[in-house]
Design a protein around this motif. Structure first.
Motif, PDB file in Angstrom:
ATOM      1  N   ALA A   1       0.862  -1.188   0.000  1.00 30.55           N
ATOM      2  CA  ALA A   1       0.000   0.000   0.000  1.00 30.55           C
ATOM      3  C   ALA A   1       0.895   1.234   0.000  1.00 30.55           C
ATOM      4  O   ALA A   1       0.974   1.964   0.975  1.00 30.55           O
ATOM      5  N   GLU A   2       1.554   1.457  -1.126  1.00 30.47           N
ATOM      6  CA  GLU A   2       2.608   2.476  -1.163  1.00 30.47           C
ATOM      7  C   GLU A   2       2.073   3.892  -0.990  1.00 30.47           C
ATOM      8  O   GLU A   2       2.719   4.737  -0.363  1.00 30.47           O
ATOM      9  N   GLN A   3       0.915   4.167  -1.572  1.00 34.05           N
ATOM     10  CA  GLN A   3       0.411   5.538  -1.474  1.00 34.05           C
ATOM     11  C   GLN A   3       0.151   5.912  -0.027  1.00 34.05           C
ATOM     12  O   GLN A   3       0.539   6.977   0.451  1.00 34.05           O
TER      13      GLN A   3
ATOM     14  N   MET B   1       1.507   4.496   2.518  1.00 35.69           N
ATOM     15  CA  MET B   1       2.788   4.475   3.236  1.00 35.69           C
ATOM     16  C   MET B   1       3.481   5.837   3.160  1.00 35.69           C
ATOM     17  O   MET B   1       4.012   6.325   4.162  1.00 35.69           O
TER      18      MET B   1
END
Lengths: 305, 273
Positions: free
Chosen positions: A48-50, A52
């Motif tokens: 869930a990079e966004q 993060m």
């Protein structure tokens, strides 16, 4: 190089309890030491990079020093807007580690390859862009990124090409580091990341009088130093495992065009994706970044100019 | 400008919004009007700013993730004494500081938003930071119902729940509209409460214009013994307070002229002392 990265991260985290490592579910073995030494400072934010990166901004705002780790295809490319708005806009001290940049994931295809990350990040105000070539540069870049207390994108490409320096790099932010001295006033090589080692090998065999500069910093870049190198030589060859659009070659050409016009050969990834998969060496060849093709291109350019 | 109320009177807040929207000839009036009572209750009764300092290190964090409602927050910052009347009369003048969407360079605004789905994650990070440092700070993130179309909201919801961020509260402004139409027409949301509950939040739904209910629900959620993050689903009316704006999505985009300004002012300010 990866060991040096891990060591630097552990050292910084042990010295400063506000250092946090956020990973987007990547770095399986890389963080074994960190998880053992600093378990409370390790956060796996999930795939869930966004979120993060947004969280890293919130953590930085509340006094923490986040290092955000992912593959370069995802950190920074997937989250450019979060970096721009949530982090860089307010100069928050978040350090982004983009691992496996270039063609490291040569068998996996375009989704895991990253040849546009420098171009994507260079234009973001307040954000510095580092691109170390060996373990010494990694250590220096990690220390400098931490002490800068401002946002940094640290690009890690192919990490097992060997050293390009013989000792800890004494660098100031923005400076090019001389990896090989040379008397020639005809050509100079400027390279970054994994291609510095290749360039040194080419120079050692074919251009013994030519100096080779490593660029661990793509932004900022020391204008005066670049200008001086451009003024001292007839031809500059810039090499990077990144698109020729918007990377180191562009950055050098921007400075040269304004302060010291000179012929510049930009060797990098032409405006294309990988067609096939194979070993790292195979993919370099597909993109014309293998040693033989580079030597031919340099030779042809010198002949034509 | 209207004299300041120490009580975050919704009528005065709406008048402040009308005045600045007219001064700046700006849009997003409906987006601000749906969250007036929510902000009034938060600023009046819940948000803690030690020393009345918008940057106090131990403040509660209020993140306006739906940056389109920023005029409502400007009106509250005026009541806090952090924004001067000149900033409102000069809204959108060349060189002015207050922008049409939230900008973190304005003291009191925690994030730069307007691109949606950002502030929620920043708020989750702030809540995680407070938890790691062991403080009793609370973090609120106010999102629009249209905004929760954005994926990072749900990434952050997973994280907040997994890490038991009981100090985090999302407030959803469920006004039923987004830019191009109703949420029902554009992208059905179903039960927002059920969605957040399924992500592990403790959730309540209420009338987002009933100040007593808002105050009671916030108090109730914080009093809970559970380790869950909280969700307050506030059912609101876009454009609330001015009949010709209510539930009329054109006031997402329309600017006031002298006639509509006078009409709106008569409804809102007619009741102001």
């Amino acid at each position: 190089m990866r060991a040096a990265f891990s060591e630097a991260l552990v050292r910084l985290a042990k010295a400063d309890p506000t250092v946090l490592l956020l990973t987007g579910d990547h770095g399986y073995a890389l963080f074994d030491d960190f998880r053992r030494e600093c378990p409370a400072q390790y956060i796996n934010a999930g795939i869930a990079e966004q979120n993060m990166v947004g969280m890293a901004a919130g953590l930085a705002r509340s006094g923490f020093r986040p290092f955000v780790y992912g593959l370069a295809a995802f950190i920074p490319v997937r989250v450019v807007e979060q970096i721009k708005l949530d982090v860089a806009h307010d100069r928050l001290p978040v350090i982004f580690i983009g691992d496996g940049a270039g063609f490291v994931y040569s068998h996996l295809g375009t989704s895991h390859q990253s040849t546009e990350d420098i171009a994507c990040t260079r234009a973001i105000p307040n954000l510095s862009v580092y691109s170390p070539a060996d373990r010494f540069e990694v250590t220096a870049c990690m220390e400098m990124a931490y002490h800068s207390k401002s946002p940094v994108y640290l690009r890690m490409g192919k990490s097992d090409r060997g050293d390009v320096h013989v000792a800890v790099a004494q660098a100031s932010v923005g400076s090019l580091l001389q990896a090989k001295p040379g008397k020639s006033d005809d050509i100079a090589f400027i390279a970054t990341g994994a291609l510095v080692r290749t360039t040194l090998d080419i120079a050692a065999d074919s251009y013994p009088d030519v100096s080779v500069w490593s660029a661990p910093f793509i932004k900022p870049l020391d204008n005066e130093q670049v200008t001086a190198i451009c003024k001292q030589h007839r031809i500059i060859v810039v090499l990077e495992e990144h698109s020729v659009l918007g990377g180191l070659g562009s950055a050098i050409a921007e400075i040269a065009s304004e302060f010291a016009p000179v012929r510049i050969l930009r060797i990098g990834v032409n405006d294309r994706y990988s067609e096939h998969c194979g070993t790292y060496e195979y993919l370099l060849k597909e993109h014309g970044l293998d040693r033989l093709t580079i030597e031919l291109r340099v030779h042809d350019f010198l002949t034509a100019n | 400008m209207t004299p300041l109320s120490k009580h975050f009177d919704p009528k005065i807040l709406r008048k402040t919004v009308l005045d600045m929207a007219y001064a700046g000839s700006t849009v997003h009036i409906g987006c601000a009007f749906s969250i007036i009572e929510l902000l009034a209750v938060l600023y009046r009764n819940h948000l803690r700013y030690p020393g009345n300092d918008p940057l106090a290190v131990d403040r509660d964090y209020f993140v306006l993730s739906k940056g389109h409602g920023v005029m409502a927050q400007y009106a509250c910052l005026r009541e806090m004494g952090w924004l001067k009347d000149e900033a409102f009369s000069a809204y959108f003048a060349d060189g002015s500081d207050l922008k049409g969407l939230s900008d973190s360079r304005v003291s009191g605004l925690e994030v730069t938003s307007g691109s949606l789905g950002h502030g929620f994650s920043v708020g989750v990070g702030m809540a995680m930071g407070a938890k790691l440092r062991g403080t009793d700070q609370k973090t609120y993130a106010l999102v629009g119902d249209g905004e929760i179309n954005e994926g990072p909201i749900w990434e952050g919801a997973l994280f907040a729940s997994h890490h038991q961020l009981k100090n985090f509260m999302v407030i959803v402004d469920e006004n039923g509209f987004q830019a191009m139409g109703s949420t029902e027409e554009v992208l059905k949301l179903g039960s927002i409460q059920a969605k957040f509950e399924s992500f592990g939040f403790e959730a309540l739904t209420l009338n987002g214009h009933d100040e007593a209910a808002i105050d009671g629900a916030i108090t109730q959620l914080w009093a809970s013994n559970s380790k869950s993050p909280k969700a307050l689903i506030a059912q609101t009316v876009k454009g609330k307070g001015v009949p010709f704006m209510e539930n009329n999505n054109i006031w997402h985009y329309t600017r006031l002229d002298s006639e509509t300004y006078a009409q709106a002012l008569a409804v809102v300010a007619g009741c102001v002392q």
